[in-house]
Design a protein around this motif. Structure first.
Motif, short mmCIF file in Angstrom:
data_model
loop_
_atom_site.label_atom_id
_atom_site.label_comp_id
_atom_site.label_asym_id
_atom_site.label_seq_id
_atom_site.Cartn_x
_atom_site.Cartn_y
_atom_site.Cartn_z
N ASN B 78 61.69 44.96 58.56
CA ASN B 78 62.72 44.68 59.56
C ASN B 78 63.17 45.92 60.34
OD1 ASN B 78 63.76 41.69 59.35
ND2 ASN B 78 63.23 42.35 57.29
N HIS B 79 62.95 47.06 59.74
CA HIS B 79 63.33 48.33 60.39
C HIS B 79 62.17 49.30 60.18
CE1 HIS B 79 67.50 46.84 60.68
NE2 HIS B 79 67.30 46.38 59.47
N PRO B 80 61.06 49.06 60.87
CA PRO B 80 59.81 49.75 60.53
C PRO B 80 59.81 51.28 60.74
CG PRO B 80 59.47 48.22 62.36
CD PRO B 80 60.86 47.99 61.86
N GLU B 81 60.71 51.80 61.56
CA GLU B 81 60.67 53.25 61.83
C GLU B 81 61.96 53.92 61.37
OE1 GLU B 81 57.99 54.69 62.77
OE2 GLU B 81 56.89 52.88 63.33
N PRO B 82 61.88 55.10 60.74
CA PRO B 82 60.63 55.74 60.27
C PRO B 82 60.06 54.99 59.08
CG PRO B 82 62.55 56.99 59.54
CD PRO B 82 63.07 55.90 60.43
N SER B 83 58.74 54.93 59.01
CA SER B 83 58.07 54.14 57.99
C SER B 83 58.03 54.86 56.65
CB SER B 83 56.65 53.84 58.46
OG SER B 83 56.00 53.09 57.48
N LEU B 84 58.22 54.08 55.60
CA LEU B 84 58.11 54.62 54.23
C LEU B 84 56.79 54.23 53.58
CD1 LEU B 84 61.78 54.01 52.99
CD2 LEU B 84 60.79 56.10 53.95
N LEU B 85 55.90 53.66 54.37
CA LEU B 85 54.55 53.33 53.89
C LEU B 85 53.54 53.84 54.92
CD1 LEU B 85 55.01 49.64 52.67
CD2 LEU B 85 54.57 51.63 51.23
N PRO B 86 52.38 54.33 54.46
CA PRO B 86 51.36 54.81 55.40
C PRO B 86 50.84 53.67 56.29
CG PRO B 86 50.83 55.46 53.14
CD PRO B 86 51.96 54.47 53.06
N ARG B 87 50.15 54.04 57.36
CA ARG B 87 49.64 53.03 58.29
C ARG B 87 48.37 52.34 57.80
NH1 ARG B 87 52.98 52.99 62.33
NH2 ARG B 87 54.02 54.94 62.87
N ASP B 88 47.61 53.00 56.94
CA ASP B 88 46.34 52.41 56.48
C ASP B 88 46.52 51.70 55.13
OD1 ASP B 88 46.77 55.14 55.46
OD2 ASP B 88 44.88 54.79 54.40
N ALA B 89 45.74 50.63 54.95
CA ALA B 89 45.88 49.79 53.74
C ALA B 89 45.59 50.59 52.47
CB ALA B 89 44.96 48.57 53.84
#
Lengths: 215, 215
Positions: B78-89
């Motif tokens: 719901n609040h993707p930025e800043p992300s706490l997970l990397p972009r790649d699977a």
């Protein structure tokens, strides 16, 4: 190349992952390890999985994925259909929460290495281990039953009418409980959902006794 | 309406969630509960959180989210930025696995209700509780240190050079370990990352002693 599942038939975390792989229609090679014989404590296994735990999923491109629920999230991202998570964020939060109730508040307290530790540190015999194991199952199954009953999002399964991550966790835990003869009678909603899950061939095929190393 | 965080300053799962909220720049009202006084066992609290555990996040539209890691995944969506997970699977699988090593193999074995249970069932006194607590920290921190060292994806933090879900779990666990005077010296990579995390104001602000109920 196919997926390679490094696991043990009786392991609850392995059962979860087998059910998820089956529900997604993914083939895998079954590689078995005998935990009691230390087969997951070898240097070779530790290089794949630094915790020396099962399961490990070896992907077609040679990655070693560990921690059953992290692996299932990876499967969900790479093989999205059929989905084991709802489409809406609130639904996903509910399914993950139900899953973690089991994966975090029951299983880590009741697995083999914890029972061994109770035996070694506190001289816990089989009845004392059963009392411990049962205590944590009851504590969280009572809460889980309440959570399932309180929500109109509970359907045929834990969330709606298709199986999710929460269901594979529940299914594996109910199997694990049989170790100490804990049934589901006192939790009618859990019992009903488990009975639905047993009728799904993909889930039933993940049961411990159906694995090649269950002889 | 803002988010409302129902929590307890010393709770490790609460610390994780506070760090995640701060890193995402989200404001929240702080609602405190004294666990030892049974304040999370009231009918009112159980209606929000059937497990009677902290934390619970009350959303602006009146949802009650439970289980810290399920809540952080919801925040991420719901609040993707800043992300706490990397972009790649594959990166996400690694970060979730590192997180779950802590959230599943250490914390559930060492929280307050488990220490109480050891006391009640096995007459475990303070030194015996410390031995139990320390055993599980060492078991998993040894594996975690190996996992961090074995990968070139480990950066300034557990994964790359921005903090992730794994870091908020690590930070909270290192705080929790202070309960029994367990430091980080024997795990140099963990110690280095913890020191980096302590320099992030958003993370440091989540520390137990900085909360209003820490008096």
């Amino acid at each position: 190349m196919t997926l390679k599942l490094h696991n043990f038939f009786r392991s609850s975390t392995s059962t979860r992952l087998r059910a998820a792989l089956n529900l997604k229609g993914l083939d895998y090679d079954y590689v078995q390890y005998v935990l009691r014989d230390g087969e997951t404590r070898t240097a070779e296994y530790l290089a794949m999985n630094p915790q020396g735990l099962v399961p490990t999923l070896e992907t077609a491109d040679g990655q070693f994925l560990i921690q059953s629920l992290a692996i299932i999230e990876w499967l969900e991202e790479n093989h999205p259909e059929p989905s084991l998570l709802p489409r809406d964020a609130n639904g996903r939060a509910r399914v993950r929460a139900l899953s973690y109730m089991i994966a975090r508040e029951i299983h880590p307290l009741n697995n083999l290495r914890v029972l061994f530790r109770l035996r070694d540190q506190f001289r816990a015999d089989e009845p004392a281990q059963k009392e411990w194991f049962t205590h944590w199952v009851i504590t969280t199954f009572d809460s889980l039953e309440a959570a399932l009953n309180a929500s109109d999002q509970t359907g045929k399964y834990c969330h709606g009418d298709t199986p999710t991550l929460a269901d594979v966790c529940l299914y594996a835990q109910v199997w694990n409980n049989k170790r100490f003869d804990i049934g589901t009678k006192q939790w009618p909603t859990i019992a009903r959902i488990q009975s639905e899950l047993e009728q799904l061939p993909d889930v039933a095929q993940a049961a411990p006794p159906r694995q090649p190393d269950a002889a």
